[in-house]
Design a protein around this motif. Structure first.
Motif, PDB file in Angstrom:
ATOM      1  N   ALA A  61       2.945  51.227   3.150  1.00  0.00           N
ATOM      2  CA  ALA A  61       3.636  51.757   1.939  1.00  0.00           C
ATOM      3  C   ALA A  61       4.115  52.861   1.964  1.00  0.00           C
ATOM      4  CB  ALA A  61       3.036  51.061   0.672  1.00  0.00           C
ATOM      5  N   LEU A  62       5.077  53.168   1.089  1.00  0.00           N
ATOM      6  CA  LEU A  62       5.646  54.866   0.909  1.00  0.00           C
ATOM      7  C   LEU A  62       5.957  54.514  -0.549  1.00  0.00           C
ATOM      8  CD1 LEU A  62       6.294  57.565   1.471  1.00  0.00           C
ATOM      9  CD2 LEU A  62       8.505  56.841   2.120  1.00  0.00           C
ATOM     10  N   PHE A  63       5.208  55.246  -1.744  1.00  0.00           N
ATOM     11  CA  PHE A  63       5.528  55.442  -2.572  1.00  0.00           C
ATOM     12  C   PHE A  63       6.423  56.838  -2.986  1.00  0.00           C
ATOM     13  CE2 PHE A  63       2.151  52.617  -2.846  1.00  0.00           C
ATOM     14  CZ  PHE A  63       2.383  51.785  -3.846  1.00  0.00           C
TER      15      PHE A  63
ATOM     16  N   ALA B 268      -0.862  54.249  -5.164  1.00  0.00           N
ATOM     17  CA  ALA B 268      -1.025  54.932  -3.811  1.00  0.00           C
ATOM     18  C   ALA B 268      -2.401  55.082  -3.248  1.00  0.00           C
ATOM     19  CB  ALA B 268      -0.125  56.145  -3.547  1.00  0.00           C
ATOM     20  N   ALA B 269      -3.381  55.316  -4.073  1.00  0.00           N
ATOM     21  CA  ALA B 269      -4.334  55.711  -3.790  1.00  0.00           C
ATOM     22  C   ALA B 269      -4.996  54.419  -3.434  1.00  0.00           C
ATOM     23  CB  ALA B 269      -5.320  56.360  -4.803  1.00  0.00           C
ATOM     24  N   ALA B 270      -4.717  53.072  -4.276  1.00  0.00           N
ATOM     25  CA  ALA B 270      -5.425  51.982  -4.043  1.00  0.00           C
ATOM     26  C   ALA B 270      -4.893  51.196  -2.891  1.00  0.00           C
ATOM     27  CB  ALA B 270      -5.221  50.953  -5.503  1.00  0.00           C
ATOM     28  N   TRP B 271      -3.759  51.579  -2.286  1.00  0.00           N
ATOM     29  CA  TRP B 271      -3.020  50.856  -1.357  1.00  0.00           C
ATOM     30  C   TRP B 271      -3.680  51.283   0.041  1.00  0.00           C
ATOM     31  CZ3 TRP B 271       1.675  47.769  -2.399  1.00  0.00           C
ATOM     32  CH2 TRP B 271       2.082  47.123  -1.200  1.00  0.00           C
ATOM     33  N   PRO B 272      -4.146  50.637   0.827  1.00  0.00           N
ATOM     34  CA  PRO B 272      -4.802  51.297   2.308  1.00  0.00           C
ATOM     35  C   PRO B 272      -3.997  51.833   2.973  1.00  0.00           C
ATOM     36  CG  PRO B 272      -5.677  48.943   1.568  1.00  0.00           C
ATOM     37  CD  PRO B 272      -4.703  49.108   0.757  1.00  0.00           C
TER      38      PRO B 272
END
Length: 71
Positions: free
Chosen positions: A36-38, A56-60
């Protein structure tokens, strides 16, 4: 008229379920395995920067890219 009422009842039922079982985006993000890229513009008036940072911090393994002046 019956079809219109049935559709309205279905919408009401769906809204009630959504209110009873709200989705927590951060919990959903924790279970993701895709890359993922936010991308977030710092002056976005609709979505706060800290919200993107939390997701973003929650997404590994997610990455963030911050921009300026794009709205």
């Amino acid at each position: 008229a019956v079809q219109t009422r049935l559709l309205a009842l279905n919408d009401e039922r769906r809204a009630k379920r959504a209110a009873e079982f709200p989705i927590d985006p951060e919990k959903v993000a924790q279970r993701q395995s895709a890359r993922a890229l936010f991308v977030h513009c710092r002056n976005d008036e609709l979505w706060r920067v800290d919200a993107s940072m939390r997701l973003a911090a929650a997404w590994p393994g997610a990455h963030t890219l911050f921009t300026e002046g794009l709205g």
